[in-house]
Design a protein around this motif. Structure first.
Motif, PDB file in Angstrom:
ATOM      1  N   LEU A   7       0.828  -1.210   0.000  1.00 44.04           N
ATOM      2  CA  LEU A   7       0.000   0.000   0.000  1.00 44.04           C
ATOM      3  C   LEU A   7       0.861   1.258   0.000  1.00 44.04           C
ATOM      4  CD1 LEU A   7      -2.830  -0.954   2.500  1.00 44.04           C
ATOM      5  CD2 LEU A   7      -2.969  -0.802   0.021  1.00 44.04           C
ATOM      6  N   ASP A   8       1.970   1.207   0.748  1.00 47.31           N
ATOM      7  CA  ASP A   8       2.851   2.378   0.827  1.00 47.31           C
ATOM      8  C   ASP A   8       3.477   2.718  -0.516  1.00 47.31           C
ATOM      9  OD1 ASP A   8       2.317   2.685   3.501  1.00 47.31           O
ATOM     10  OD2 ASP A   8       4.119   1.614   4.165  1.00 47.31           O
ATOM     11  N   SER A   9       3.617   1.715  -1.394  1.00 47.93           N
ATOM     12  CA  SER A   9       4.257   1.965  -2.691  1.00 47.93           C
ATOM     13  C   SER A   9       3.271   2.438  -3.766  1.00 47.93           C
ATOM     14  CB  SER A   9       4.961   0.695  -3.180  1.00 47.93           C
ATOM     15  OG  SER A   9       4.011  -0.323  -3.479  1.00 47.93           O
ATOM     16  N   LEU A  10       1.968   2.393  -3.477  1.00 49.12           N
ATOM     17  CA  LEU A  10       0.970   2.811  -4.463  1.00 49.12           C
ATOM     18  C   LEU A  10       0.927   4.333  -4.575  1.00 49.12           C
ATOM     19  CD1 LEU A  10      -1.947   0.410  -3.549  1.00 49.12           C
ATOM     20  CD2 LEU A  10      -0.373   0.217  -5.476  1.00 49.12           C
ATOM     21  N   PRO A  11       0.581   4.845  -5.766  1.00 47.24           N
ATOM     22  CA  PRO A  11       0.484   6.304  -5.915  1.00 47.24           C
ATOM     23  C   PRO A  11      -0.718   6.861  -5.164  1.00 47.24           C
ATOM     24  CG  PRO A  11      -0.246   5.199  -7.919  1.00 47.24           C
ATOM     25  CD  PRO A  11       0.286   4.129  -6.994  1.00 47.24           C
ATOM     26  N   THR A  12      -0.609   8.108  -4.763  1.00 47.02           N
ATOM     27  CA  THR A  12      -1.725   8.792  -4.112  1.00 47.02           C
ATOM     28  C   THR A  12      -2.749   9.194  -5.170  1.00 47.02           C
ATOM     29  OG1 THR A  12      -0.738  10.970  -4.376  1.00 47.02           O
ATOM     30  CG2 THR A  12      -0.156   9.742  -2.372  1.00 47.02           C
ATOM     31  N   GLY A  13      -3.918   9.628  -4.712  1.00 41.51           N
ATOM     32  CA  GLY A  13      -4.940  10.093  -5.651  1.00 41.51           C
ATOM     33  C   GLY A  13      -4.448  11.244  -6.502  1.00 41.51           C
TER      34      GLY A  13
END
Length: 101
Positions: A64-70
């Protein structure tokens, strides 16, 4: 959901009742001498669902930490498919039609 205001003194004296209202979905603004100095919001259901999925081992928090933000996703440039290829949504529809009897 409603929004209400309480003073710091009211919050100190009635914290349990105020947090009960927040738990019920109310947003409470905290004031000092008539000026808003803070806000208490109910928990975000999406965050609660993510926490449950992590606890159940369904989601890995490091992923989750590696996913891009909105905001980062909105800035992504959409690439078009090469000529002659199907859109992803068309491929999914085709696969669904094949599975129907």
């Amino acid at each position: 959901m409603t929004e209400e205001q309480v003073t710091i003194r009211e919050l100190q004296r009635n914290a349990a009742e105020i947090f009960k209202r927040v738990q019920e979905g109310h947003t409470v603004q905290v004031t000092r001498w008539g000026e808003i100095v803070g806000q208490i919001n109910p928990p975000d259901p999406a965050n609660a669902a993510i926490d449950r999925a992590i606890a159940a081992g369904i989601l890995d928090p490091t992923t989750l930490d590696s996913l891009p933000t909105g905001a980062e996703v909105r800035e992504l440039v959409r690439e078009s498919s090469p000529p002659g290829t199907n859109r992803g949504s068309d491929a999914v529809l085709s696969m669904r039609e094949e599975r129907e009897y």
